[in-house]
Motif scaffolding. Structure first.
Motif, short mmCIF file in Angstrom:
data_model
loop_
_atom_site.label_atom_id
_atom_site.label_comp_id
_atom_site.label_asym_id
_atom_site.label_seq_id
_atom_site.Cartn_x
_atom_site.Cartn_y
_atom_site.Cartn_z
N THR A 1 0.85 -1.18 0.00
CA THR A 1 0.00 0.00 0.00
C THR A 1 0.89 1.23 0.00
O THR A 1 1.85 1.31 0.75
CB THR A 1 -0.89 0.00 1.27
N ASP B 1 -5.91 -7.04 1.74
CA ASP B 1 -5.28 -6.43 0.56
C ASP B 1 -4.94 -7.53 -0.45
O ASP B 1 -3.78 -7.86 -0.66
CB ASP B 1 -4.02 -5.67 0.99
N TYR C 1 -4.91 -7.28 -6.84
CA TYR C 1 -5.87 -6.44 -7.56
C TYR C 1 -6.54 -7.20 -8.70
O TYR C 1 -7.63 -6.86 -9.13
CB TYR C 1 -5.17 -5.19 -8.11
N GLU D 1 -8.76 -3.42 0.38
CA GLU D 1 -8.04 -2.56 -0.55
C GLU D 1 -8.11 -3.19 -1.93
O GLU D 1 -7.92 -4.39 -2.08
CB GLU D 1 -6.58 -2.38 -0.13
N HIS D 2 -8.37 -2.36 -2.93
CA HIS D 2 -8.47 -2.87 -4.30
C HIS D 2 -8.22 -1.74 -5.28
O HIS D 2 -8.07 -0.57 -4.89
CB HIS D 2 -9.83 -3.54 -4.53
N SER D 3 -8.19 -2.08 -6.54
CA SER D 3 -7.99 -1.10 -7.60
C SER D 3 -9.19 -0.16 -7.68
O SER D 3 -10.32 -0.56 -7.40
CB SER D 3 -7.82 -1.83 -8.94
N THR E 1 -12.22 -1.48 -9.54
CA THR E 1 -13.07 -2.52 -8.97
C THR E 1 -14.15 -1.87 -8.11
O THR E 1 -13.85 -1.00 -7.29
CB THR E 1 -12.23 -3.50 -8.11
N ASN F 1 -5.51 3.46 -5.70
CA ASN F 1 -5.98 2.59 -4.61
C ASN F 1 -7.39 2.98 -4.20
O ASN F 1 -7.75 4.15 -4.21
CB ASN F 1 -5.09 2.74 -3.37
#
Length: 179
Positions: free
Chosen positions: A24, A117, A120, A149-151, A154, A171
């Motif tokens: 991150t 996390d 992605y 946590e993702h793109s 998404t 992020n």
């Protein structure tokens, strides 16, 4: 990567190049912890860090006084690195080498904050499994948060228990709460 705040503020941590990770970013991490700072006293909570990778998020919680941190990752190199770093900085991080989904299916450990996390590139089905397992197995303590946590590409807003999301660069953090 560096630790943003707490007793280890500004410490740089250099992970081996061969780890299969995407830490991150400092900007996103700082923003996330500004949000969390308004919800929790860090020295009073427990944290479950899923797909822990380098341990970046776990170190930040430890630096801010969290005493109960469990980091889960399936990669031996990641677990070894987290253990070495936690020992070097005297951080209370318990590591578990496991596939995260298998861990979530079997664990009874509850936490105030569950941070995930995943890669992605995960399919929507795999992203969906994370909150499904967390809430099905009642793994969040009262008033707890699941953060994925993702793109920014998404969208998890259609999932059950979704609360809100925040984007920082590429992020995105999606926040989930029990009903």
């Amino acid at each position: 990567m560096r630790i943003i705040s707490g007793i280890h503020k500004s410490r740089k941590i250099v992970a081996p190049k061969n780890l299969p990770v995407r830490p991150t970013t400092d900007m996103a991490k700082e923003s996330l912890f500004n949000i969390l700072n308004n919800h929790f006293y860090f020295d009073e909570i427990s944290v479950l860090d899923l797909f822990a990778g380098t341990g970046n998020i776990s170190y930040e919680f430890a630096s801010r006084g969290t005493e109960q941190i469990t980091s889960v990752d399936q990669d031996f190199g990641c677990i070894k690195f987290i253990n070495q770093t936690a020992e070097k900085f005297d951080m209370p991080i318990n590591t578990i080498k496991s596939d995260v989904f298998k861990y979530l299916e079997k664990t009874t450990q509850k936490a105030n904050v569950i941070f995930a996390d995943p890669p992605y590139a995960f399919s929507e089905e795999l992203f969906t499994r994370i909150p499904e397992l967390v809430f099905q197995n009642n793994l969040l303590l009262e008033d707890g948060l699941l953060i994925i946590e993702h793109s920014k590409h998404t969208d998890l807003s259609n999932l059950k228990h979704f609360g809100y999301s925040k984007s920082y660069g590429g992020n995105k953090f999606s926040f989930f709460e029990a009903d």
